[in-house]
Design a protein around this motif. Structure first.
Motif, PDB file in Angstrom:
ATOM      1  N   MET A  81       0.826  -1.203   0.000  1.00  0.00           N
ATOM      2  CA  MET A  81       0.000   0.000   0.000  1.00  0.00           C
ATOM      3  C   MET A  81       0.863   1.258   0.000  1.00  0.00           C
ATOM      4  N   ASP A  82       1.953   1.239   0.754  1.00  0.00           N
ATOM      5  CA  ASP A  82       2.864   2.384   0.768  1.00  0.00           C
ATOM      6  C   ASP A  82       3.501   2.602  -0.600  1.00  0.00           C
ATOM      7  N   ALA A  83       3.985   1.502  -1.199  1.00  0.00           N
ATOM      8  CA  ALA A  83       4.641   1.600  -2.501  1.00  0.00           C
ATOM      9  C   ALA A  83       3.664   2.077  -3.568  1.00  0.00           C
ATOM     10  N   ALA A  84       2.436   1.559  -3.536  1.00  0.00           N
ATOM     11  CA  ALA A  84       1.437   1.970  -4.520  1.00  0.00           C
ATOM     12  C   ALA A  84       1.102   3.449  -4.371  1.00  0.00           C
ATOM     13  N   ALA A  85       0.895   3.887  -3.134  1.00  0.00           N
ATOM     14  CA  ALA A  85       0.580   5.298  -2.906  1.00  0.00           C
ATOM     15  C   ALA A  85       1.734   6.193  -3.326  1.00  0.00           C
ATOM     16  N   GLY A  86       2.950   5.758  -3.036  1.00  0.00           N
ATOM     17  CA  GLY A  86       4.119   6.541  -3.415  1.00  0.00           C
ATOM     18  C   GLY A  86       4.299   6.660  -4.917  1.00  0.00           C
ATOM     19  N   TYR A  87       3.696   5.738  -5.649  1.00  0.00           N
ATOM     20  CA  TYR A  87       3.776   5.763  -7.106  1.00  0.00           C
ATOM     21  C   TYR A  87       2.540   6.415  -7.731  1.00  0.00           C
ATOM     22  N   GLY A  88       1.728   7.047  -6.881  1.00  0.00           N
ATOM     23  CA  GLY A  88       0.574   7.786  -7.381  1.00  0.00           C
ATOM     24  C   GLY A  88      -0.699   6.980  -7.490  1.00  0.00           C
ATOM     25  N   LYS A  89      -0.717   5.770  -6.982  1.00  0.00           N
ATOM     26  CA  LYS A  89      -1.924   4.950  -7.032  1.00  0.00           C
ATOM     27  C   LYS A  89      -2.845   5.303  -5.865  1.00  0.00           C
ATOM     28  N   ARG A  90      -4.129   5.207  -6.101  1.00  0.00           N
ATOM     29  CA  ARG A  90      -5.127   5.498  -5.073  1.00  0.00           C
ATOM     30  C   ARG A  90      -5.508   4.188  -4.383  1.00  0.00           C
ATOM     31  N   VAL A  91      -5.337   4.159  -3.073  1.00  0.00           N
ATOM     32  CA  VAL A  91      -5.429   2.918  -2.305  1.00  0.00           C
ATOM     33  C   VAL A  91      -6.650   2.949  -1.386  1.00  0.00           C
ATOM     34  N   GLY A  92      -7.384   1.834  -1.344  1.00  0.00           N
ATOM     35  CA  GLY A  92      -8.480   1.649  -0.399  1.00  0.00           C
ATOM     36  C   GLY A  92      -8.210   0.441   0.477  1.00  0.00           C
ATOM     37  N   PHE A  93      -8.581   0.521   1.748  1.00  0.00           N
ATOM     38  CA  PHE A  93      -8.264  -0.520   2.733  1.00  0.00           C
ATOM     39  C   PHE A  93      -9.501  -0.727   3.607  1.00  0.00           C
ATOM     40  N   PHE A  94     -10.082  -1.949   3.575  1.00  0.00           N
ATOM     41  CA  PHE A  94     -11.334  -2.227   4.270  1.00  0.00           C
ATOM     42  C   PHE A  94     -11.188  -3.532   5.047  1.00  0.00           C
ATOM     43  N   TYR A  95     -11.410  -3.473   6.361  1.00  0.00           N
ATOM     44  CA  TYR A  95     -11.052  -4.623   7.192  1.00  0.00           C
ATOM     45  C   TYR A  95     -11.830  -4.599   8.502  1.00  0.00           C
ATOM     46  N   ASN A  96     -11.799  -5.727   9.217  1.00  0.00           N
ATOM     47  CA  ASN A  96     -12.545  -5.821  10.471  1.00  0.00           C
ATOM     48  C   ASN A  96     -11.714  -6.461  11.593  1.00  0.00           C
ATOM     49  N   ALA A 134     -17.149   2.856  -1.189  1.00  0.00           N
ATOM     50  CA  ALA A 134     -15.949   3.551  -1.653  1.00  0.00           C
ATOM     51  C   ALA A 134     -15.779   3.416  -3.159  1.00  0.00           C
ATOM     52  N   LEU A 135     -16.029   2.224  -3.684  1.00  0.00           N
ATOM     53  CA  LEU A 135     -15.874   2.018  -5.121  1.00  0.00           C
ATOM     54  C   LEU A 135     -16.887   2.826  -5.920  1.00  0.00           C
ATOM     55  N   GLN A 136     -18.022   3.108  -5.307  1.00  0.00           N
ATOM     56  CA  GLN A 136     -19.034   3.913  -5.985  1.00  0.00           C
ATOM     57  C   GLN A 136     -18.719   5.404  -5.947  1.00  0.00           C
ATOM     58  N   SER A 137     -17.861   5.802  -5.016  1.00  0.00           N
ATOM     59  CA  SER A 137     -17.617   7.236  -4.834  1.00  0.00           C
ATOM     60  C   SER A 137     -16.215   7.678  -5.232  1.00  0.00           C
ATOM     61  N   ALA A 138     -15.296   6.732  -5.405  1.00  0.00           N
ATOM     62  CA  ALA A 138     -13.910   7.110  -5.687  1.00  0.00           C
ATOM     63  C   ALA A 138     -13.284   6.131  -6.670  1.00  0.00           C
ATOM     64  N   ALA A 139     -12.387   6.640  -7.492  1.00  0.00           N
ATOM     65  CA  ALA A 139     -11.643   5.800  -8.424  1.00  0.00           C
ATOM     66  C   ALA A 139     -10.412   5.265  -7.697  1.00  0.00           C
ATOM     67  N   LEU A 140     -10.408   3.988  -7.370  1.00  0.00           N
ATOM     68  CA  LEU A 140      -9.317   3.380  -6.622  1.00  0.00           C
ATOM     69  C   LEU A 140      -8.540   2.426  -7.518  1.00  0.00           C
ATOM     70  N   ASP A 141      -7.225   2.434  -7.357  1.00  0.00           N
ATOM     71  CA  ASP A 141      -6.353   1.582  -8.166  1.00  0.00           C
ATOM     72  C   ASP A 141      -5.996   0.279  -7.469  1.00  0.00           C
ATOM     73  N   PHE A 142      -5.778   0.345  -6.154  1.00  0.00           N
ATOM     74  CA  PHE A 142      -5.464  -0.846  -5.374  1.00  0.00           C
ATOM     75  C   PHE A 142      -6.393  -0.892  -4.170  1.00  0.00           C
ATOM     76  N   VAL A 143      -7.116  -1.985  -4.045  1.00  0.00           N
ATOM     77  CA  VAL A 143      -8.077  -2.155  -2.963  1.00  0.00           C
ATOM     78  C   VAL A 143      -7.732  -3.421  -2.193  1.00  0.00           C
ATOM     79  N   PHE A 144      -7.602  -3.293  -0.885  1.00  0.00           N
ATOM     80  CA  PHE A 144      -7.344  -4.430  -0.008  1.00  0.00           C
ATOM     81  C   PHE A 144      -8.581  -4.650   0.855  1.00  0.00           C
ATOM     82  N   VAL A 145      -9.208  -5.808   0.675  1.00  0.00           N
ATOM     83  CA  VAL A 145     -10.411  -6.176   1.412  1.00  0.00           C
ATOM     84  C   VAL A 145     -10.095  -7.399   2.265  1.00  0.00           C
ATOM     85  N   TYR A 146     -10.366  -7.293   3.549  1.00  0.00           N
ATOM     86  CA  TYR A 146     -10.052  -8.365   4.493  1.00  0.00           C
ATOM     87  C   TYR A 146     -11.325  -8.835   5.189  1.00  0.00           C
TER      88      TYR A 146
END
Length: 259
Positions: A81-96, A134-146
């Motif tokens: 997630m850090d590397a993707a964000a640092g390269y300009g990718k938009r990251v989403g993270f959803f977990y419980n 989030a996917l309906q409201s924002a354009a995300l490049d990398f999404v992590f769902v847990y």
């Protein structure tokens, strides 16, 4: 290569459990994409050490986290997630399961949501709902769902019991809902398996995990034959995202999975 990537982590889910219950979404992705039911976790086969290896691309001796209590890395290793964000990718993270919060450095995620209640059956649905919103409201490049409830069901009732298998079926249904709003590569993996009412050992039931890739540029209908380790997830998905690998990562790209 530059694709959008969704990583779904199914906590505590054994490959034989996926095949033993009603999981049409996961089984379809495996059948249509590239997969193995024989990938390997890391030791100890415990949630936080495993996810640290999954997202930071190194084995446990390198990152040094050996329990579910986070300790700062003596020598930092950037997460995917850090590397993707640092390269300009938009990251989403959803977990419980809140202890995963340190998998991303502050500022690396565009959108994140945590429901720290994986012990509740309905919490995986809350994760799916947050990801969908989030996917309906924002354009995300990398999404992590847990989805964390299968592991909790294993601890409460036992691995391969009916409540455990029902938790996996529910996670599969939650994933299906999320995928209605997703176009791109999908990666399905687990952090570890389990036996009895626990995990953490090097026995096959704890260490054997699924690894599935599906989507554009992924080989269709291919059963992967090369050894795959949990820390290979990080560089493999970075490759799919078009993000350069960090020099600190020890994992390798699973080239066999790509066309």
């Amino acid at each position: 290569m530059s694709q959008r990537v969704l990583l779904c982590s199914l906590d505590g889910v054994r490959p034989d459990a996926i095949l033993a219950c009603h999981t049409p979404t996961i089984q379809r992705l495996a059948r249509e994409g590239a997969h193995t039911w024989k990938a390997s976790s890391v030791m100890p086969s415990v949630t936080l050490p495993c996810h640290t290896s999954m997202l930071r691309g190194v084995d446990v001796p390198r990152h040094g986290i050996t329990s579910n209590t986070f300790t700062p890395l003596a020598r930092p290793v950037p997460s995917l997630m850090d590397a993707a964000a640092g390269y300009g990718k938009r990251v989403g993270f959803f977990y419980n399961w809140e202890q995963l919060r340190d998998l991303a450095a502050p500022g690396s995620t565009k959108i994140s949501a945590c429901y720290g209640e994986a012990h509740l059956f309905e919490s995986d649905q809350k994760v799916a709902d947050a990801a969908i919103a989030a996917l309906q409201s924002a354009a995300l490049d990398f999404v992590f769902v847990y989805f964390g409830h299968p592991d909790e069901a294993g601890h409460a009732h036992g691995w391969m019991t009916e409540p455990y298998l029902k938790a996996i079926e529910n996670a599969d249904a939650c994933l299906a809902q999320v995928l209605k709003y997703w176009e791109g590569i999908v990666c399905i993996v687990s952090d570890h398996g389990g036996h009895g009412r626990s995990h953490g050992t090097d026995c096959a039931e704890d260490m054997t995990i699924p690894f599935i890739l599906h989507g554009p540029s992924i080989a269709a209908g291919r059963e992967l034959t090369e050894p795959i380790f949990l820390y290979d997830v990080c560089p493999t998905l970075a490759h799919a995202l078009g993000v350069p690998a960090c020099r600190e990562w020890d994992g390798r790209i699973v080239v066999e999975a790509f066309e």
